[in-house]
Motif scaffolding. Structure first.
Motif, PDB file in Angstrom:
ATOM      1  N   HIS A  34       0.829  -1.207   0.000  1.00 26.28           N
ATOM      2  CA  HIS A  34       0.000   0.000   0.000  1.00 26.28           C
ATOM      3  C   HIS A  34       0.866   1.260   0.000  1.00 26.28           C
ATOM      4  O   HIS A  34       0.553   2.229  -0.703  1.00 26.28           O
ATOM      5  N   TYR A  35       1.948   1.259   0.768  1.00 25.61           N
ATOM      6  CA  TYR A  35       2.838   2.419   0.786  1.00 25.61           C
ATOM      7  C   TYR A  35       3.385   2.676  -0.625  1.00 25.61           C
ATOM      8  O   TYR A  35       3.438   3.812  -1.078  1.00 25.61           O
ATOM      9  N   ALA A  36       3.811   1.616  -1.307  1.00 28.40           N
ATOM     10  CA  ALA A  36       4.342   1.787  -2.662  1.00 28.40           C
ATOM     11  C   ALA A  36       3.265   2.343  -3.590  1.00 28.40           C
ATOM     12  O   ALA A  36       3.507   3.272  -4.363  1.00 28.40           O
ATOM     13  N   ALA A  37       2.053   1.789  -3.509  1.00 28.88           N
ATOM     14  CA  ALA A  37       0.963   2.227  -4.381  1.00 28.88           C
ATOM     15  C   ALA A  37       0.548   3.668  -4.105  1.00 28.88           C
ATOM     16  O   ALA A  37       0.135   4.382  -5.019  1.00 28.88           O
ATOM     17  N   LEU A  38       0.659   4.089  -2.859  1.00 24.36           N
ATOM     18  CA  LEU A  38       0.235   5.430  -2.453  1.00 24.36           C
ATOM     19  C   LEU A  38       1.398   6.417  -2.394  1.00 24.36           C
ATOM     20  O   LEU A  38       1.215   7.556  -1.953  1.00 24.36           O
ATOM     21  N   HIS A  39       2.570   5.965  -2.811  1.00 27.47           N
ATOM     22  CA  HIS A  39       3.772   6.804  -2.867  1.00 27.47           C
ATOM     23  C   HIS A  39       4.120   7.384  -1.498  1.00 27.47           C
ATOM     24  O   HIS A  39       4.363   8.573  -1.346  1.00 27.47           O
ATOM     25  N   LEU A  40       4.148   6.492  -0.519  1.00 29.02           N
ATOM     26  CA  LEU A  40       4.563   6.836   0.832  1.00 29.02           C
ATOM     27  C   LEU A  40       5.918   6.197   1.081  1.00 29.02           C
ATOM     28  O   LEU A  40       6.091   5.005   0.862  1.00 29.02           O
ATOM     29  N   GLY A  41       6.875   6.986   1.533  1.00 27.74           N
ATOM     30  CA  GLY A  41       8.207   6.465   1.792  1.00 27.74           C
ATOM     31  C   GLY A  41       8.250   5.606   3.033  1.00 27.74           C
ATOM     32  O   GLY A  41       7.374   5.696   3.909  1.00 27.74           O
ATOM     33  N   PRO A  42       9.264   4.749   3.148  1.00 31.17           N
ATOM     34  CA  PRO A  42       9.349   3.840   4.297  1.00 31.17           C
ATOM     35  C   PRO A  42       9.526   4.549   5.638  1.00 31.17           C
ATOM     36  O   PRO A  42       9.281   3.950   6.681  1.00 31.17           O
ATOM     37  N   ALA A  43       9.916   5.822   5.627  1.00 30.14           N
ATOM     38  CA  ALA A  43      10.063   6.553   6.886  1.00 30.14           C
ATOM     39  C   ALA A  43       8.731   7.087   7.409  1.00 30.14           C
ATOM     40  O   ALA A  43       8.667   7.595   8.532  1.00 30.14           O
ATOM     41  N   VAL A  44       7.656   6.961   6.627  1.00 25.13           N
ATOM     42  CA  VAL A  44       6.339   7.396   7.086  1.00 25.13           C
ATOM     43  C   VAL A  44       5.869   6.412   8.165  1.00 25.13           C
ATOM     44  O   VAL A  44       5.757   5.216   7.912  1.00 25.13           O
ATOM     45  N   GLU A  45       5.627   6.925   9.356  1.00 27.31           N
ATOM     46  CA  GLU A  45       5.330   6.080  10.515  1.00 27.31           C
ATOM     47  C   GLU A  45       3.842   5.747  10.631  1.00 27.31           C
ATOM     48  O   GLU A  45       2.981   6.592  10.389  1.00 27.31           O
ATOM     49  N   LEU A  46       3.587   4.508  11.031  1.00 25.67           N
ATOM     50  CA  LEU A  46       2.231   4.009  11.228  1.00 25.67           C
ATOM     51  C   LEU A  46       2.235   3.040  12.401  1.00 25.67           C
ATOM     52  O   LEU A  46       3.145   2.231  12.551  1.00 25.67           O
ATOM     53  N   SER A  47       1.187   3.123  13.210  1.00 25.70           N
ATOM     54  CA  SER A  47       1.024   2.205  14.327  1.00 25.70           C
ATOM     55  C   SER A  47      -0.325   1.517  14.198  1.00 25.70           C
ATOM     56  O   SER A  47      -1.337   2.166  13.925  1.00 25.70           O
ATOM     57  N   VAL A  48      -0.327   0.187  14.387  1.00 24.35           N
ATOM     58  CA  VAL A  48      -1.564  -0.593  14.389  1.00 24.35           C
ATOM     59  C   VAL A  48      -1.612  -1.363  15.703  1.00 24.35           C
ATOM     60  O   VAL A  48      -0.673  -2.092  16.032  1.00 24.35           O
ATOM     61  N   THR A  49      -2.703  -1.177  16.431  1.00 22.63           N
ATOM     62  CA  THR A  49      -2.870  -1.851  17.719  1.00 22.63           C
ATOM     63  C   THR A  49      -4.136  -2.690  17.689  1.00 22.63           C
ATOM     64  O   THR A  49      -5.190  -2.220  17.254  1.00 22.63           O
ATOM     65  N   PHE A  50      -4.014  -3.922  18.137  1.00 23.90           N
ATOM     66  CA  PHE A  50      -5.157  -4.821  18.275  1.00 23.90           C
ATOM     67  C   PHE A  50      -5.631  -4.751  19.719  1.00 23.90           C
ATOM     68  O   PHE A  50      -4.824  -4.892  20.641  1.00 23.90           O
ATOM     69  N   VAL A  51      -6.936  -4.525  19.887  1.00 20.68           N
ATOM     70  CA  VAL A  51      -7.505  -4.355  21.229  1.00 20.68           C
ATOM     71  C   VAL A  51      -8.732  -5.238  21.400  1.00 20.68           C
ATOM     72  O   VAL A  51      -9.305  -5.734  20.432  1.00 20.68           O
ATOM     73  N   ASP A  52      -9.151  -5.391  22.650  1.00 20.72           N
ATOM     74  CA  ASP A  52     -10.357  -6.171  22.945  1.00 20.72           C
ATOM     75  C   ASP A  52     -11.594  -5.277  22.838  1.00 20.72           C
ATOM     76  O   ASP A  52     -11.497  -4.057  22.653  1.00 20.72           O
ATOM     77  N   GLU A  53     -12.770  -5.891  22.940  1.00 22.13           N
ATOM     78  CA  GLU A  53     -14.026  -5.151  22.771  1.00 22.13           C
ATOM     79  C   GLU A  53     -14.230  -4.042  23.809  1.00 22.13           C
ATOM     80  O   GLU A  53     -14.642  -2.937  23.436  1.00 22.13           O
ATOM     81  N   PRO A  54     -13.960  -4.278  25.092  1.00 15.70           N
ATOM     82  CA  PRO A  54     -14.145  -3.171  26.041  1.00 15.70           C
ATOM     83  C   PRO A  54     -13.259  -1.963  25.714  1.00 15.70           C
ATOM     84  O   PRO A  54     -13.698  -0.818  25.860  1.00 15.70           O
TER      85      PRO A  54
END
Length: 166
Positions: A34-54
């Motif tokens: 997706h970064y390549a397709a959207l022309h975002l460089g590898p230094a662009v930071e992203l965080s993904v967190t998995f959480v419970d329902e509450p």
């Protein structure tokens, strides 16, 4: 599309689900795509967190004043937009995507929970890049790009969700 450098991606699992039960490696590969397709460089930071329902329910109430758990939420930071081949986005902080795997599993119809998580992560990324789906034209544009990105990554038709983005 050729492999691109791995983006600056932090994946965190705060649920009781074992890491090997989540598509973490597939997410890394998908975000590189997706970064390549959207022309975002590898230094662009992203965080993904998995959480419970509450946890996601508490975030849903606090930030959107909506009751109940949801599947995915996005919290943009630098308000980045996709780049172009001529002007890629080299750095910055996209923000945070929060996904609830148990909600994803409950709403995955006709496809796997892993596919639903990939769909939700793509959806969250597009929100971080300023896409939305409140107006019909915006919705059409966002969901078309979501399908295009995910289909291209998977090499097959992208899964759809009746509830993603509701």
């Amino acid at each position: 599309m050729t492999d691109s450098p791995t983006p600056s991606l932090e994946l965190e699992n705060t649920t009781d689900i074992a890491d090997d039960q989540l598509p973490l490696e597939q997410l890394r590969k998908m975000f590189a795509h997706h970064y390549a397709a959207l022309h975002l460089g590898p230094a662009v930071e992203l965080s993904v967190t998995f959480v419970d329902e509450p946890t996601i329910e508490e975030l849903h109430v606090r930030w959107l004043d909506l009751p109940g758990p949801t599947d995915v939420m996005s919290f943009p930071m630098d308000e980045l937009r996709a780049g172009t081949a001529e002007e890629p986005v080299e750095d910055g902080i996209l923000g945070d995507i929060v996904i609830c795997p148990s909600v994803a599993a409950a709403q995955a119809e006709g496809h796997s929970t892993d596919d639903e998580i990939l769909l939700l992560a793509t959806h969250g990324l597009l929100h971080l890049l300023g896409h939305d789906h409140y107006e019909p034209a915006e919705r059409s544009e966002m969901f078309q790009l979501q399908e295009q990105l995910l289909s291209s990554f998977l090499g097959r038709p992208a899964p759809t969700s009746a509830t993603a983005g509701q």
